[in-house]
Design an enzyme around this catalytic site. Structure first.
Site, PDB file in Angstrom:
ATOM      1  NE  ARG A 143      -7.020   4.216   5.694  1.00  0.00           N
ATOM      2  CZ  ARG A 143      -6.465   5.157   6.322  1.00  0.00           C
ATOM      3  NH1 ARG A 143      -6.774   5.483   7.378  1.00  0.00           N
ATOM      4  NH2 ARG A 143      -5.377   5.922   5.754  1.00  0.00           N
ATOM      5  CE  LYS A 199      -1.558   1.390   3.981  1.00  0.00           C
ATOM      6  NZ  LYS A 199      -1.470   2.942   4.346  1.00  0.00           N
ATOM      7  CG  ASN A 200       2.297   2.539   3.452  1.00  0.00           C
ATOM      8  OD1 ASN A 200       1.138   2.801   3.265  1.00  0.00           O
ATOM      9  ND2 ASN A 200       2.801   2.418   4.811  1.00  0.00           N
ATOM     10  NE  ARG A 202       0.052  10.698   9.945  1.00  0.00           N
ATOM     11  CZ  ARG A 202      -0.334   9.574   9.389  1.00  0.00           C
ATOM     12  NH1 ARG A 202      -1.168   8.989   9.705  1.00  0.00           N
ATOM     13  NH2 ARG A 202       0.377   9.091   8.380  1.00  0.00           N
ATOM     14  CG  ASP A 232       3.362   1.673   9.690  1.00  0.00           C
ATOM     15  OD1 ASP A 232       3.668   1.731   8.174  1.00  0.00           O
ATOM     16  OD2 ASP A 232       3.083   2.581  10.313  1.00  0.00           O
ATOM     17  CB  CYS A 235      -5.472  10.044  11.596  1.00  0.00           C
ATOM     18  SG  CYS A 235      -3.900   9.523  11.934  1.00  0.00           S
TER      19      CYS A 235
HETATM   20  C1  EPZ Z   1       4.327   7.135   6.192  1.00  0.00           C
HETATM   21  O1  EPZ Z   1       3.447   8.261   7.077  1.00  0.00           O
HETATM   22  C2  EPZ Z   1       3.274   5.822   6.126  1.00  0.00           C
HETATM   23  N1  EPZ Z   1       2.095   6.397   5.187  1.00  0.00           N
HETATM   24  C3  EPZ Z   1       2.771   5.638   7.558  1.00  0.00           C
HETATM   25  O2  EPZ Z   1       2.175   4.237   7.596  1.00  0.00           O
HETATM   26  C4  EPZ Z   1       4.168   5.320   8.461  1.00  0.00           C
HETATM   27  O3  EPZ Z   1       3.531   4.953   9.850  1.00  0.00           O
HETATM   28  C5  EPZ Z   1       4.981   6.563   8.564  1.00  0.00           C
HETATM   29  O4  EPZ Z   1       5.456   6.855   7.089  1.00  0.00           O
HETATM   30  C6  EPZ Z   1       6.177   6.468   9.201  1.00  0.00           C
HETATM   31  O5  EPZ Z   1       6.925   5.106   8.647  1.00  0.00           O
HETATM   32  C7  EPZ Z   1       2.416   6.167   4.089  1.00  0.00           C
HETATM   33  O6  EPZ Z   1       3.343   5.750   3.469  1.00  0.00           O
HETATM   34  C8  EPZ Z   1       1.043   6.186   3.034  1.00  0.00           C
HETATM   35  P1  EPZ Z   1       6.245  10.715   8.300  1.00  0.00           P
HETATM   36  P2  EPZ Z   1       3.888   9.567   6.759  1.00  0.00           P
HETATM   37  O7  EPZ Z   1       6.045  11.966   7.538  1.00  0.00           O
HETATM   38  O8  EPZ Z   1       4.667  10.085   5.622  1.00  0.00           O
HETATM   39  C9  EPZ Z   1       6.040  13.964  11.549  1.00  0.00           C
HETATM   40  C10 EPZ Z   1       0.245   3.007   7.951  1.00  0.00           C
HETATM   41  O9  EPZ Z   1      -0.075   2.372   8.742  1.00  0.00           O
HETATM   42  N2  EPZ Z   1       5.986  14.897  10.564  1.00  0.00           N
HETATM   43  O10 EPZ Z   1       7.521   9.823   8.106  1.00  0.00           O
HETATM   44  O11 EPZ Z   1       2.673  10.693   7.309  1.00  0.00           O
HETATM   45  C11 EPZ Z   1       4.844  13.132  11.600  1.00  0.00           C
HETATM   46  O12 EPZ Z   1       3.765  13.810  12.387  1.00  0.00           O
HETATM   47  C12 EPZ Z   1       0.768   4.407   8.136  1.00  0.00           C
HETATM   48  O13 EPZ Z   1       0.336   2.405   6.672  1.00  0.00           O
HETATM   49  C13 EPZ Z   1       5.997  16.340  10.577  1.00  0.00           C
HETATM   50  O14 EPZ Z   1       6.053  16.777  11.815  1.00  0.00           O
HETATM   51  O15 EPZ Z   1       5.139   9.782   8.020  1.00  0.00           O
HETATM   52  C14 EPZ Z   1       5.392  11.835  12.372  1.00  0.00           C
HETATM   53  O16 EPZ Z   1       5.549  12.115  13.946  1.00  0.00           O
HETATM   54  C15 EPZ Z   1       0.411   4.871   9.326  1.00  0.00           C
HETATM   55  N3  EPZ Z   1       5.955  17.187   9.811  1.00  0.00           N
HETATM   56  C16 EPZ Z   1       6.923  12.005  11.835  1.00  0.00           C
HETATM   57  O17 EPZ Z   1       7.211  13.149  11.378  1.00  0.00           O
HETATM   58  C17 EPZ Z   1       5.625  16.649   8.491  1.00  0.00           C
HETATM   59  O18 EPZ Z   1       5.646  17.466   7.597  1.00  0.00           O
HETATM   60  C18 EPZ Z   1       6.863  10.724  10.576  1.00  0.00           C
HETATM   61  O19 EPZ Z   1       5.978  11.133   9.580  1.00  0.00           O
HETATM   62  C19 EPZ Z   1       5.320  15.329   8.203  1.00  0.00           C
HETATM   63  C20 EPZ Z   1       5.779  14.473   9.228  1.00  0.00           C
END
Ligand code: EPZ
Length: 417
Positions: free
Chosen positions: A397, A22-23, A121, A305, A116
């Site tokens: 999902r 998915k990711n 996020r 995850d 969420c």
């Molecule tokens: C991706 O989310 C994945 N989703 C998530 O999987 C996964 O848990 C996550 O990466 C971490 O590996 C998809 O790939 C669709 P991040 P993403 O940006 O990109 C903070 C699942 O279950 N952050 O690496 O949103 C954020 O809040 C999902 O399949 C900021 O502060 O993750 C988090 O605490 C859940 N500002 C941390 O960084 C930003 O602009 C990591 O988020 C972006 C992120």
């Protein structure tokens, strides 16, 4: 609202074929917006988030259809730049259309994803980095109004924090920027490598210049291509853990074991017997489950995850364990439900103290987010008797045919309306 009914406890035995990721699929689908030529995608998982991303692309004017096992995406007439809240709110990865829309049109109106269950996020890292490429934006009533008056111009960008989504958005945007963009402090999840491989095949000029650094040269011409997305490493990890939780014996197929080496090493430490082949792993659970302290981290660390899933396993360990969730601020929503099944997990900030020697008891349960839902299934599989899991739309999902795959290896699980 559909529910899942699970009768435990029984050992899982047999083979499970892992679906496409998915990711990896979500950023690759968003990246197809860069091209005016047809793109053929294979191995996309049939899960709700993919359906939502397809709907989002169609709302932008993409022509999308299934041809045999291929998803055919034709963007030669795609000309809309508005990604609505109604689509982005249910699937935060919708923010990934921002980069390609800006690269292609120089302007876009994209809904802020919103928070969420697992956290707020934010997308500040995406927006700060896009500004470095010449993007100007304002946020009005939950929408990002972004423009790049002079088009995107390549430059040097250092991400302030490792972010999977921000890395993906910027890689895609930089592919059509003028000149060269270097990205430093990138996330290096396998799904990002898969996106880069897809973009290179599409005709983009991208090179890894260091562990977390990329160099991207903007191009104008892109190719018509067929691409098969990688396997879902989180689905694979989930079933590996299911084998150990149920003291079962599973063969997990259609994977590349080296990509989940961290998880394999950790499951071996916990006591599982693991035999690795080129594209499959056989895992045999043991009666004795050893405790372990775990911290979630960006790849190649232990994935956030799989945190909820490994917590179920550690509840059954011989001693107590500590789990530190270092990625998301609120990813312990599964704890309250697990404690209702007899787990003894206490939380302090981003730490969960997991007492071992738990025997799960069946219960009526509530899913809260995608990975928490599947942890409830794992606990229910090891609890003697009938559990019912509500709000399983969270599950749909991201897990393709989960009850079918589990039934095939002996689980007593069915969906009820
Ligand atoms: C991706 O989310 C994945 N989703 C998530 O999987 C996964 O848990 C996550 O990466 C971490 O590996 C998809 O790939 C669709 P991040 P993403 O940006 O990109 C903070 C699942 O279950 N952050 O690496 O949103 C954020 O809040 C999902 O399949 C900021 O502060 O993750 C988090 O605490 C859940 N500002 C941390 O960084 C930003 O602009 C990591 O988020 C972006 C992120």
């Amino acid at each position: 609202m559909q529910k899942l009914e699970v009768f435990g406890a029984n050992k899982l035995r047999g083979q499970i074929k892992i679906s496409g990721s998915k990711n990896a699929s979500l950023p690759i689908l968003a990246a197809t917006l860069l091209s005016k030529k047809k793109v053929y995608l294979k191995n996309l998982p049939k899960v709700k988030d993919i359906e939502t991303m397809i709907n989002l692309l169609q709302s932008l004017g993409s022509k999308i259809k299934f041809e045999k096992k291929n998803l055919v995406i034709d963007n030669h007439k795609q000309n809309k730049k508005f990604a609505s809240y109604s689509l982005v709110k249910t699937m935060r990865a919708g923010i990934l259309v921002l980069g390609p829309l800006l690269a292609k049109f120089g302007n876009a109106k994209v809904s802020l994803p919103g928070g969420c269950a697992i956290g707020s996020r934010p997308v500040n890292i995406h927006l700060d980095a896009l500004s470095r490429l010449g993007v100007r934006y304002k946020i009005v009533q939950g929408y990002i109004y972004a423009t790049a008056p002079k088009g995107l111009v390549g430059t040097n960008i250092n991400f302030s924090k490792i972010s999977v989504g921000a890395t993906e958005n910027l890689i895609i945007a930089a592919c059509l920027a003028k000149g060269t963009t270097t990205l430093n402090n990138c996330a290096i999840e396998p799904e990002i490598k898969d996106l880069v491989n897809f973009l290179i095949k599409l005709g983009c000029k991208i090179k890894w210049t260091a562990k977390r650094s990329l160099k991207i040269l903007g191009v104008e011409q892109l190719n018509q291509i067929t691409y098969s997305v990688m396997f879902d490493r989180i689905e694979a990890g989930t079933y590996l853990i299911a084998a150990v939780v149920t003291e079962g014996d599973l063969k997990i197929k259609n994977i590349i074991p080296q990509i989940i080496q961290t998880e394999i090493n950790l499951l071996k430490k916990i006591g599982a017997k693991i035999i690795m082949k080129k594209n499959e792993i056989r895992i045999i659970g043991s009666k004795k489950i050893r405790n372990l302290n775990i911290r979630t981290a960006p790849y190649p660390g232990f994935p956030t995850d799989l945190q909820a899933q490994i917590m179920v396993l550690l509840c059954k360990a011989n001693k107590n364990s500590l789990i530190k969730e270092d990625i998301f601020e609120n990813r312990f929503m599964h704890v309250a439900e697990l404690n209702r099944m007899g787990a003894r997990v206490s939380i302090s900030g981003n730490k969960a103290f997991v007492k071992g020697k738990t025997t799960f008891a069946p219960a009526e349960l509530m899913a809260t987010d995608l990975r928490a839902s599947v942890s409830l299934i794992l606990a229910a599989l090891s609890a003697k008797g009938k559990s019912v899991i509500n709000r399983i739309y969270h599950l749909d999902r991201g897990y393709e045919h989960i009850e079918k795959k589990l039934r095939k290896v002996g689980a007593k699980i069915r969906r009820i309306n």
